[in-house]
Design a protein around this motif. Structure first.
Motif, PDB file in Angstrom:
ATOM      1  N   VAL A  41       8.229   4.914 -11.469  1.00 49.84           N
ATOM      2  CA  VAL A  41       7.946   5.243 -10.352  1.00 49.84           C
ATOM      3  C   VAL A  41       6.481   6.056 -10.225  1.00 49.84           C
ATOM      4  N   LEU A  42       6.363   6.918 -11.127  1.00 46.85           N
ATOM      5  CA  LEU A  42       5.113   7.632 -11.002  1.00 46.85           C
ATOM      6  C   LEU A  42       3.971   6.590 -11.288  1.00 46.85           C
ATOM      7  N   LEU A  43       4.041   5.502 -11.880  1.00 44.24           N
ATOM      8  CA  LEU A  43       3.024   4.588 -12.501  1.00 44.24           C
ATOM      9  C   LEU A  43       2.632   3.653 -11.240  1.00 44.24           C
ATOM     10  N   ASN A  44       3.762   3.389 -10.472  1.00 48.75           N
ATOM     11  CA  ASN A  44       3.631   2.466  -9.529  1.00 48.75           C
ATOM     12  C   ASN A  44       2.801   3.309  -8.029  1.00 48.75           C
ATOM     13  N   LEU A  45       3.551   4.492  -7.890  1.00 43.01           N
ATOM     14  CA  LEU A  45       2.835   5.244  -6.890  1.00 43.01           C
ATOM     15  C   LEU A  45       1.197   5.494  -7.231  1.00 43.01           C
ATOM     16  N   THR A  46       1.060   5.867  -8.598  1.00 41.00           N
ATOM     17  CA  THR A  46      -0.295   6.317  -8.792  1.00 41.00           C
ATOM     18  C   THR A  46      -1.407   4.927  -8.933  1.00 41.00           C
ATOM     19  N   MET A  47      -0.691   3.734  -9.237  1.00 44.55           N
ATOM     20  CA  MET A  47      -1.573   2.728  -9.187  1.00 44.55           C
ATOM     21  C   MET A  47      -1.807   1.919  -7.643  1.00 44.55           C
ATOM     22  N   ASN A  48      -0.913   2.426  -6.945  1.00 50.04           N
ATOM     23  CA  ASN A  48      -1.118   2.112  -5.241  1.00 50.04           C
ATOM     24  C   ASN A  48      -2.061   2.830  -4.917  1.00 50.04           C
ATOM     25  N   ALA A  49      -2.237   4.071  -5.355  1.00 49.89           N
ATOM     26  CA  ALA A  49      -3.062   5.107  -4.866  1.00 49.89           C
ATOM     27  C   ALA A  49      -4.466   4.685  -5.206  1.00 49.89           C
ATOM     28  N   MET A  50      -4.688   4.248  -6.602  1.00 53.17           N
ATOM     29  CA  MET A  50      -5.826   3.918  -7.156  1.00 53.17           C
ATOM     30  C   MET A  50      -6.268   2.730  -6.653  1.00 53.17           C
ATOM     31  N   GLN A  51      -5.543   1.737  -6.261  1.00 47.23           N
ATOM     32  CA  GLN A  51      -5.906   0.707  -5.571  1.00 47.23           C
ATOM     33  C   GLN A  51      -6.457   0.873  -3.862  1.00 47.23           C
ATOM     34  N   ALA A  52      -5.936   1.717  -3.313  1.00 48.12           N
ATOM     35  CA  ALA A  52      -6.258   2.276  -2.065  1.00 48.12           C
ATOM     36  C   ALA A  52      -7.623   2.956  -2.149  1.00 48.12           C
ATOM     37  N   LEU A  53      -7.757   3.897  -3.103  1.00 48.55           N
ATOM     38  CA  LEU A  53      -9.025   4.460  -3.041  1.00 48.55           C
ATOM     39  C   LEU A  53     -10.404   3.696  -3.385  1.00 48.55           C
ATOM     40  N   GLY A  54     -10.151   2.495  -4.194  1.00 49.25           N
ATOM     41  CA  GLY A  54     -11.117   1.799  -4.767  1.00 49.25           C
ATOM     42  C   GLY A  54     -11.910   2.315  -5.922  1.00 49.25           C
ATOM     43  N   SER A  55     -12.924   3.035  -5.550  1.00 48.27           N
ATOM     44  CA  SER A  55     -13.627   4.008  -6.632  1.00 48.27           C
ATOM     45  C   SER A  55     -13.934   5.208  -6.063  1.00 48.27           C
ATOM     46  N   GLY A  56     -13.778   6.276  -7.079  1.00 48.04           N
ATOM     47  CA  GLY A  56     -14.001   7.524  -6.598  1.00 48.04           C
ATOM     48  C   GLY A  56     -12.719   8.175  -5.977  1.00 48.04           C
ATOM     49  N   ALA A  93       1.766  -0.759   9.026  1.00 49.36           N
ATOM     50  CA  ALA A  93       2.603  -1.315   7.913  1.00 49.36           C
ATOM     51  C   ALA A  93       3.382  -0.309   7.494  1.00 49.36           C
ATOM     52  N   LEU A  94       3.474   0.891   8.081  1.00 44.73           N
ATOM     53  CA  LEU A  94       4.563   1.838   7.714  1.00 44.73           C
ATOM     54  C   LEU A  94       5.966   1.254   7.545  1.00 44.73           C
ATOM     55  N   ALA A  95       6.310   0.576   8.322  1.00 47.92           N
ATOM     56  CA  ALA A  95       7.731   0.264   8.649  1.00 47.92           C
ATOM     57  C   ALA A  95       8.351  -0.752   7.519  1.00 47.92           C
ATOM     58  N   GLY A  96       7.369  -1.434   6.825  1.00 50.59           N
ATOM     59  CA  GLY A  96       7.682  -2.542   5.853  1.00 50.59           C
ATOM     60  C   GLY A  96       7.215  -2.082   4.463  1.00 50.59           C
ATOM     61  N   ILE A  97       6.611  -0.969   3.958  1.00 48.56           N
ATOM     62  CA  ILE A  97       6.057  -0.791   2.898  1.00 48.56           C
ATOM     63  C   ILE A  97       7.194  -0.664   1.768  1.00 48.56           C
ATOM     64  N   PHE A  98       8.206  -0.336   1.994  1.00 49.58           N
ATOM     65  CA  PHE A  98       9.206  -0.282   0.960  1.00 49.58           C
ATOM     66  C   PHE A  98      10.034  -1.594   0.892  1.00 49.58           C
ATOM     67  N   HIS A  99       9.903  -2.673   1.837  1.00 54.79           N
ATOM     68  CA  HIS A  99      10.570  -3.696   1.692  1.00 54.79           C
ATOM     69  C   HIS A  99      10.247  -4.677   0.526  1.00 54.79           C
ATOM     70  N   PRO A 100      10.964  -5.328  -0.089  1.00 51.21           N
ATOM     71  CA  PRO A 100      10.329  -6.300  -1.017  1.00 51.21           C
ATOM     72  C   PRO A 100       9.644  -7.369  -0.625  1.00 51.21           C
ATOM     73  N   PHE A 101       8.496  -7.623  -1.278  1.00 53.34           N
ATOM     74  CA  PHE A 101       7.556  -8.573  -0.972  1.00 53.34           C
ATOM     75  C   PHE A 101       6.590  -8.343   0.275  1.00 53.34           C
ATOM     76  N   THR A 125       3.413  -6.778   1.517  1.00 48.81           N
ATOM     77  CA  THR A 125       1.904  -6.439   0.841  1.00 48.81           C
ATOM     78  C   THR A 125       0.977  -6.315   1.839  1.00 48.81           C
ATOM     79  N   THR A 126      -0.075  -5.674   1.656  1.00 45.20           N
ATOM     80  CA  THR A 126      -1.173  -5.558   2.409  1.00 45.20           C
ATOM     81  C   THR A 126      -2.330  -5.894   1.527  1.00 45.20           C
ATOM     82  N   LYS A 127      -1.922  -6.069   0.395  1.00 42.55           N
ATOM     83  CA  LYS A 127      -2.889  -6.340  -0.693  1.00 42.55           C
ATOM     84  C   LYS A 127      -3.271  -8.090  -1.003  1.00 42.55           C
ATOM     85  N   PRO A 128      -4.355  -8.385  -1.042  1.00 42.46           N
ATOM     86  CA  PRO A 128      -4.652  -9.946  -1.306  1.00 42.46           C
ATOM     87  C   PRO A 128      -3.967 -10.526  -2.269  1.00 42.46           C
ATOM     88  N   ASN A 129      -3.798  -9.663  -3.510  1.00 42.72           N
ATOM     89  CA  ASN A 129      -2.973 -10.313  -4.679  1.00 42.72           C
ATOM     90  C   ASN A 129      -2.031  -9.480  -4.934  1.00 42.72           C
TER      91      ASN A 129
END
Length: 132
Positions: A30-45, A75-83, A85-89
């Motif tokens: 759970v913590l890894l998923n949340l942290t990885m999502n945050a890292m992807q949202a940040l990009g760099s820095g 996007a807030l309404a859908g973020i916890f639904h399976p499949f 995504t707002t990310k290209p990959n």
């Protein structure tokens, strides 16, 4: 930590002692998923702050927040639904899996709309510490 350092993202951890009964590997996921999502949202820095503390509701609160661009309100309404995504990959499974794991542990996972950045809060039932 290595990936965060590589992209110039600061990880801040603020932890109060607490007891949670659960599967350590699943809760780590759970913590890894949340942290990885945050890292992807940040990009760099940027900064990701994780705070674990006793909650006023007799549980343990784990908050993961970043100072990135935030979540599109549409996007807030859908973020916890399976499949969803707002990310290209993206697979759209990270937040859905995290939510299922937290709920299987008797807790809840939620997010709050913010002007900037994103905040996710995990609430889990706490256990009394075992006597020494």
């Amino acid at each position: 930590r290595h990936a965060a350092k590589k992209q110039g993202t600061e990880l801040v951890l603020d932890v109060e002692p607490g007891w949670i009964h659960g599967d350590a590997n699943q809760l780590e996921q759970v913590l890894l998923n949340l942290t990885m999502n945050a890292m992807q949202a940040l990009g760099s820095g940027g900064q990701i702050r994780t705070v674990l503390q006793a909650s006023e509701r007799d549980g343990i609160s784990i908050t993961v927040e970043d100072d990135g661009p935030g979540i599109d309100p549409e996007a807030l309404a859908g973020i916890f639904h399976p499949f969803f995504t707002t990310k290209p990959n993206g697979t759209g499974l990270g937040l859905a899996v995290a939510k299922r794991i937290v709920e299987d542990h008797g807790g809840s996972l939620s997010t709050q709309e913010r002007e900037t950045g994103a905040t996710f809060q995990v609430l889990l039932p706490a256990l009394e510490p075992k006597p020494d």
